[in-house]
Design a protein around this motif. Structure first.
Motif, PDB file in Angstrom:
ATOM      1  N   GLY A  39     -54.622  47.072-111.331  1.00  0.00           N
ATOM      2  CA  GLY A  39     -55.086  45.850-111.975  1.00  0.00           C
ATOM      3  C   GLY A  39     -56.582  45.882-112.215  1.00  0.00           C
ATOM      4  O   GLY A  39     -57.299  46.757-111.704  1.00  0.00           O
ATOM      5  N   PHE A  40     -57.053  44.937-113.024  1.00  0.00           N
ATOM      6  CA  PHE A  40     -58.476  44.833-113.339  1.00  0.00           C
ATOM      7  C   PHE A  40     -59.003  43.483-112.844  1.00  0.00           C
ATOM      8  O   PHE A  40     -58.250  42.559-112.587  1.00  0.00           O
ATOM      9  CB  PHE A  40     -58.702  44.950-114.843  1.00  0.00           C
ATOM     10  N   GLY A  41     -60.332  43.377-112.791  1.00  0.00           N
ATOM     11  CA  GLY A  41     -60.956  42.121-112.390  1.00  0.00           C
ATOM     12  C   GLY A  41     -61.419  42.135-110.941  1.00  0.00           C
ATOM     13  O   GLY A  41     -61.387  43.172-110.257  1.00  0.00           O
ATOM     14  N   LYS A  42     -61.848  40.959-110.490  1.00  0.00           N
ATOM     15  CA  LYS A  42     -62.352  40.831-109.127  1.00  0.00           C
ATOM     16  C   LYS A  42     -61.218  41.060-108.128  1.00  0.00           C
ATOM     17  O   LYS A  42     -60.157  40.445-108.234  1.00  0.00           O
ATOM     18  CB  LYS A  42     -62.941  39.432-108.922  1.00  0.00           C
ATOM     19  N   ALA A  58     -56.104  44.038-107.949  1.00  0.00           N
ATOM     20  CA  ALA A  58     -56.848  43.080-108.780  1.00  0.00           C
ATOM     21  C   ALA A  58     -55.874  42.195-109.563  1.00  0.00           C
ATOM     22  O   ALA A  58     -54.712  42.561-109.769  1.00  0.00           O
ATOM     23  CB  ALA A  58     -57.796  43.823-109.718  1.00  0.00           C
ATOM     24  N   PRO A  59     -56.339  41.013-110.020  1.00  0.00           N
ATOM     25  CA  PRO A  59     -55.432  40.005-110.581  1.00  0.00           C
ATOM     26  C   PRO A  59     -54.942  40.231-112.013  1.00  0.00           C
ATOM     27  O   PRO A  59     -53.961  39.637-112.428  1.00  0.00           O
ATOM     28  CB  PRO A  59     -56.263  38.726-110.504  1.00  0.00           C
ATOM     29  N   ILE A  60     -55.623  41.070-112.806  1.00  0.00           N
ATOM     30  CA  ILE A  60     -55.207  41.262-114.207  1.00  0.00           C
ATOM     31  C   ILE A  60     -54.304  42.487-114.284  1.00  0.00           C
ATOM     32  O   ILE A  60     -54.778  43.630-114.242  1.00  0.00           O
ATOM     33  CB  ILE A  60     -56.433  41.420-115.134  1.00  0.00           C
ATOM     34  N   PRO A  61     -52.984  42.288-114.391  1.00  0.00           N
ATOM     35  CA  PRO A  61     -52.032  43.407-114.256  1.00  0.00           C
ATOM     36  C   PRO A  61     -51.797  44.187-115.541  1.00  0.00           C
ATOM     37  O   PRO A  61     -50.656  44.506-115.881  1.00  0.00           O
ATOM     38  CB  PRO A  61     -50.766  42.670-113.816  1.00  0.00           C
ATOM     39  N   MET A  62     -52.855  44.498-116.269  1.00  0.00           N
ATOM     40  CA  MET A  62     -52.701  45.196-117.549  1.00  0.00           C
ATOM     41  C   MET A  62     -53.082  46.665-117.453  1.00  0.00           C
ATOM     42  O   MET A  62     -53.373  47.311-118.451  1.00  0.00           O
ATOM     43  CB  MET A  62     -53.539  44.501-118.634  1.00  0.00           C
TER      44      MET A  62
END
Length: 445
Positions: A39-42, A58-62
């Motif tokens: 994931g991306f982000g904090k 991380a919270p952005i699962p892209m």
């Protein structure tokens, strides 16, 4: 919510597999890995392992990434320089970058291997009818014949027959078919017509064979995005009841009606949970002129007679080769579709984003573990193939720059690499925009 959960599960599995491929090979090549992120982000969770690598969720699962020590991104002491990615030989860098997509393809092979060893359920390939003057009729095939082999390949289910014939139809080839007729095995020769990939579903009809199908309840198990079925408001789990106030109680009769109604608008009655609804449906004409609505039946809702049940399975050793073939076939099909989009022969409307993937993930999970594993294998292949495309920012883009380096004898300058990365970023943004736009169009019409 159900689809979202299985979408996240599928995405997490495939991201971990892809990034672990980079991670594992990087470690084996002596490169220091600073961070392994899913994931991306904090970060919402992080831990530093005994190996010194920071593991992050991380919270952005892209997607995800493996951050390696690299002098182009940070100051590196002389003692640590030997562990930096940019200091490695060209062969090692190629191995590390290509390891992610290769891991996806290996996972697909393992998934298909497991399915083939466990066994894939299906319906015995018994012929219900042979069209007069067709290729099948001229070859001598008859109703009630059971297809045992195609070119020496065992075909215990209709799905295995279909796949064997499609391989021959790509170029239009002569094939030998072994059938069981009245308890006697007989061999027939058929010249399979050449069929394009977008007409593959009609191969049996072109040969002149009507499969014997059990009476299956008309319960929808899959809806193709942006199809007439979705535009009409049909959903997975809907039970088709009647058309124009005429009761239709099995899927085969619905298929016949749909195929004969291309371009015609008619009312259908469905049952959704405890509610009865009337919808307007307009089948779309396919390349063969027959109607299509872009929906598949959920056969698990029906009981198949024992005498028609079959299973396609292989021994552990043979299953390896069959899994490789299956992965190769789907990879080839994916590349052909991508090339079709580039050349304009295939519409970019077929491109799906996270919403489409989530819907398919939920639908496959509802149909059982084997269906979900098959879905994971197909998405893993797609992810691997896409990452190998020579687009900057993707693994294939890095491999393309390594190829240039091999020819020039030295790396491309950092300034040029930065400009190439910007172009790659714009391309990816455009593709993502099209995918999201298609998703939103399918959902909101």
């Amino acid at each position: 919510m159900h689809s979202l959960i299985f979408f996240l599960i599928a995405l997490a599995i495939l991201i971990i597999i892809h990034e672990y491929g980079h991670f594992w090979v990087a470690r084996r090549c002596g490169v220091k890995v600073l961070r392994f992120s899913v994931g991306f982000g904090k970060p919402i969770w992080q831990k530093v392992g005994k190996d010194g690598t920071e593991y992050v969720l991380a919270p952005i699962p892209m997607g995800g990434y493996v951050k390696m020590l690299d002098e182009r991104e940070m100051p590196v002491s002389e003692e640590q320089a030997q562990f930096a990615f940019n200091r490695q030989s060209l062969a090692k860098r190629v191995a590390i970058v290509s390891a992610g997509p290769i891991a996806n393809l290996i996972f697909a092979i393992l998934a298909y291997w497991m399915l083939f060893v466990v066994g894939v359920s299906g319906i015995k390939p018994i012929i219900d009818d042979v069209h007069p003057a067709s290729i099948a009729a001229q070859a001598g095939l008859n109703p009630s014949d059971e297809i045992l082999q195609v070119d020496g390949k065992r075909t215990p289910t209709w799905n295995s027959v279909y796949k064997a014939l499609i391989q021959k139809a790509e170029y239009g080839e002569r094939t030998e078919i072994l059938v069981l007729t009245s308890g006697i095995e007989q061999q027939y020769a058929l010249v399979i017509p050449q069929v394009s990939i977008d007409q593959a579903s009609s191969i049996l009809d072109k040969i002149g064979i009507e499969p014997l199908r059990p009476a299956i309840k008309p319960v929808l198990g899959e809806i193709v995005p942006d199809s007439p079925a979705q535009k009409a408001g049909l959903k997975v789990g809907d039970v088709l009841l009647s058309s124009q106030q005429q009761t239709i109680d099995n899927w085969s009769k619905w298929v016949e009606l749909i195929q004969a109604s291309a371009g015609k608008e008619w009312n259908i009655e469905i049952q959704r949970n405890e509610q009865r609804l009337t919808l307007t449906l307009t089948p779309q004409a396919g390349d063969d002129g027959k109607g299509r609505i872009g929906a598949a039946v959920d056969a698990s809702q029906s009981t198949i007679p024992q005498e028609l049940q079959a299973e396609l399975s292989y021994g552990p050793v043979e299953a390896v080769w069959q899994a490789v073939i299956q992965t190769w076939d789907f990879s080839s099909s994916t590349l052909k579709s991508l090339w079709g989009m580039i050349t304009g022969k295939v519409s970019t409307d077929n491109l799906g984003g996270p919403i489409s993937i989530a819907q398919i993930a939920g639908s496959s999970a509802e149909q059982g573990v084997t269906s979900f594993i098959s879905f994971l294998a197909m998405i893993s292949i797609t992810l691997g193939i896409l990452n190998l495309l020579p687009i900057p920012m993707l693994d294939g883009g890095h491999l393309a720059m390594f190829a240039v380096e091999a020819v020039r004898g030295k790396p491309i300058s950092e300034i040029t690499q930065m400009q190439i990365q910007k172009v790659g970023f714009l391309i990816l943004i455009m593709v993502m925009f099209i995918a999201f736009f298609n998703d939103l169009t399918r959902v909101f019409g």
